[in-house]
Design a protein around this motif. Structure first.
Motif, PDB file in Angstrom:
ATOM      1  N   CYS A  62    -168.357-106.759 -69.500  1.00 52.51           N
ATOM      2  CA  CYS A  62    -168.326-105.376 -69.968  1.00 52.51           C
ATOM      3  C   CYS A  62    -169.645-105.027 -70.668  1.00 52.51           C
ATOM      4  CB  CYS A  62    -167.132-105.169 -70.894  1.00 52.51           C
ATOM      5  SG  CYS A  62    -166.810-103.449 -71.320  1.00 52.51           S
ATOM      6  N   ALA A  63    -170.118-105.914 -71.527  1.00 54.53           N
ATOM      7  CA  ALA A  63    -171.388-105.684 -72.220  1.00 54.53           C
ATOM      8  C   ALA A  63    -172.550-105.596 -71.233  1.00 54.53           C
ATOM      9  CB  ALA A  63    -171.637-106.794 -73.239  1.00 54.53           C
ATOM     10  N   GLU A  64    -172.591-106.513 -70.267  1.00 52.00           N
ATOM     11  CA  GLU A  64    -173.675-106.488 -69.279  1.00 52.00           C
ATOM     12  C   GLU A  64    -173.730-105.157 -68.554  1.00 52.00           C
ATOM     13  OE1 GLU A  64    -174.190-111.096 -67.755  1.00 52.00           O
ATOM     14  OE2 GLU A  64    -172.930-109.748 -66.588  1.00 52.00           O
ATOM     15  N   LEU A  65    -172.578-104.689 -68.105  1.00 54.38           N
ATOM     16  CA  LEU A  65    -172.578-103.452 -67.325  1.00 54.38           C
ATOM     17  C   LEU A  65    -172.796-102.220 -68.190  1.00 54.38           C
ATOM     18  CD1 LEU A  65    -169.969-104.335 -64.597  1.00 54.38           C
ATOM     19  CD2 LEU A  65    -172.424-103.995 -64.329  1.00 54.38           C
ATOM     20  N   ARG A 104    -166.151 -97.907 -70.717  1.00 50.62           N
ATOM     21  CA  ARG A 104    -165.872 -97.563 -72.120  1.00 50.62           C
ATOM     22  C   ARG A 104    -164.382 -97.739 -72.420  1.00 50.62           C
ATOM     23  NH1 ARG A 104    -170.498 -96.513 -74.080  1.00 50.62           N
ATOM     24  NH2 ARG A 104    -172.123 -95.587 -72.806  1.00 50.62           N
ATOM     25  N   GLY A 105    -163.542 -97.368 -71.466  1.00 47.03           N
ATOM     26  CA  GLY A 105    -162.111 -97.609 -71.629  1.00 47.03           C
ATOM     27  C   GLY A 105    -161.783 -99.086 -71.730  1.00 47.03           C
ATOM     28  N   TRP A 106    -162.427 -99.880 -70.886  1.00 43.81           N
ATOM     29  CA  TRP A 106    -162.225-101.330 -70.911  1.00 43.81           C
ATOM     30  C   TRP A 106    -162.701-101.897 -72.249  1.00 43.81           C
ATOM     31  CZ3 TRP A 106    -165.273-105.283 -67.494  1.00 43.81           C
ATOM     32  CH2 TRP A 106    -164.622-106.526 -67.492  1.00 43.81           C
ATOM     33  N   LEU A 134    -163.192-100.951 -61.120  1.00 44.81           N
ATOM     34  CA  LEU A 134    -162.562-100.055 -62.089  1.00 44.81           C
ATOM     35  C   LEU A 134    -162.320 -98.636 -61.582  1.00 44.81           C
ATOM     36  CD1 LEU A 134    -164.248-101.223 -65.400  1.00 44.81           C
ATOM     37  CD2 LEU A 134    -161.825-101.401 -64.788  1.00 44.81           C
ATOM     38  N   ASN A 135    -163.127 -98.151 -60.668  1.00 46.15           N
ATOM     39  CA  ASN A 135    -162.925 -96.793 -60.147  1.00 46.15           C
ATOM     40  C   ASN A 135    -161.816 -96.727 -59.106  1.00 46.15           C
ATOM     41  OD1 ASN A 135    -164.804 -95.626 -61.800  1.00 46.15           O
ATOM     42  ND2 ASN A 135    -166.467 -95.777 -60.320  1.00 46.15           N
ATOM     43  N   GLN A 136    -161.266 -97.861 -58.742  1.00 42.30           N
ATOM     44  CA  GLN A 136    -160.160 -97.940 -57.774  1.00 42.30           C
ATOM     45  C   GLN A 136    -159.005 -98.679 -58.447  1.00 42.30           C
ATOM     46  OE1 GLN A 136    -160.505 -96.130 -55.110  1.00 42.30           O
ATOM     47  NE2 GLN A 136    -162.622 -95.723 -55.686  1.00 42.30           N
ATOM     48  N   PRO A 137    -158.150 -97.960 -59.156  1.00 43.60           N
ATOM     49  CA  PRO A 137    -157.118 -98.613 -59.977  1.00 43.60           C
ATOM     50  C   PRO A 137    -156.208 -99.578 -59.219  1.00 43.60           C
ATOM     51  CG  PRO A 137    -157.275 -96.282 -60.522  1.00 43.60           C
ATOM     52  CD  PRO A 137    -158.149 -96.503 -59.323  1.00 43.60           C
ATOM     53  N   LEU A 168    -160.692-104.092 -74.969  1.00 41.46           N
ATOM     54  CA  LEU A 168    -161.152-105.382 -75.488  1.00 41.46           C
ATOM     55  C   LEU A 168    -161.195-105.381 -77.008  1.00 41.46           C
ATOM     56  CD1 LEU A 168    -163.962-106.084 -72.878  1.00 41.46           C
ATOM     57  CD2 LEU A 168    -161.734-107.232 -73.024  1.00 41.46           C
ATOM     58  N   CYS A 169    -161.569-104.265 -77.610  1.00 39.23           N
ATOM     59  CA  CYS A 169    -161.608-104.171 -79.063  1.00 39.23           C
ATOM     60  C   CYS A 169    -160.212-104.302 -79.664  1.00 39.23           C
ATOM     61  CB  CYS A 169    -162.237-102.844 -79.490  1.00 39.23           C
ATOM     62  SG  CYS A 169    -164.014-102.749 -79.205  1.00 39.23           S
ATOM     63  N   ARG A 170    -159.189-103.819 -78.961  1.00 38.74           N
ATOM     64  CA  ARG A 170    -157.808-103.920 -79.452  1.00 38.74           C
ATOM     65  C   ARG A 170    -157.258-105.343 -79.322  1.00 38.74           C
ATOM     66  NH1 ARG A 170    -157.633 -98.838 -76.879  1.00 38.74           N
ATOM     67  NH2 ARG A 170    -156.733 -99.736 -74.978  1.00 38.74           N
ATOM     68  N   ARG A 171    -157.810-106.146 -78.419  1.00 39.29           N
ATOM     69  CA  ARG A 171    -157.340-107.515 -78.228  1.00 39.29           C
ATOM     70  C   ARG A 171    -157.931-108.361 -79.304  1.00 39.29           C
ATOM     71  NH1 ARG A 171    -158.411-108.631 -72.041  1.00 39.29           N
ATOM     72  NH2 ARG A 171    -158.579-110.734 -72.767  1.00 39.29           N
TER      73      ARG A 171
END
Length: 167
Positions: free
Chosen positions: A138-141, A158-160, A109-112, A164-167
């Motif tokens: 995402c939850a695990e991390l 948090r962005g991811w 994620l830090n390397q788009p 996911l919440c929007r999907r």
């Protein structure tokens, strides 16, 4: 077994974009496909964990798992080499379809540019079938961040999670 190639990163979290050949990415996709169909009773991810952690850390009910497959379950940049070798297999087992893809994506994620390449090569990401795996990883991390690890991924995770919440 001894592997002569160095891992692609000293840290699971990718610190710089990688310029890997198309053949490496094709090998990765093919290898993950082969792993996914291995028959096993080993468990890498438990439904009970998903039911608890996804609502707590991602903020959505745990998505239904449409398909359980076999996964390495710890696929990150400190566990792969070029040419492709996948190392550190002690946690392999059954997980939601796309779990390895979601794990590698998370650690990118830090390397788009690399994160986009992971998504392009492993199209289960972003699909309805991959939602459970993405939410689980995402939850695990995010849970590890809450415990004081992986701070470098806090914002991107948090962005991811919001996506996911929007999907």
């Amino acid at each position: 077994m001894r592997v002569d190639q160095p891992v692609l990163s000293d840290d699971p979290i990718l610190q710089h974009d990688l310029q890997l050949p198309d053949s490496w990415w094709a090998d990765l996709a093919g290898t993950l496909q082969k792993v996914s169909v291995v028959d096993t009773d080993r468990v890498a991810v438990r439904q009970q964990y998903m039911q608890r952690a996804i609502p707590e850390f991602v903020g959505i009910p745990a998505p239904a798992v449409s398909c359980w497959t076999t996964a390495h379950s710890d696929l990150h940049w400190a566990n792969v080499t070029e040419p492709l070798r996948i190392l550190d297999w002690e946690g392999w087992g059954r997980a939601p379809e796309g779990f390895d893809a979601a794990t590698l994506y998370a650690y990118s994620l830090n390397q788009p540019d690399t994160a986009a390449r992971v998504r392009a090569v492993l199209p289960v990401l972003g699909s309805p079938a991959g939602l459970a795996a993405e939410a689980t990883v995402c939850a695990e991390l995010l849970q590890t961040v809450s415990r004081g690890d992986n701070f470098a991924l806090d914002g991107p995770l948090r962005g991811w999670s919001e996506e996911l919440c929007r999907r």
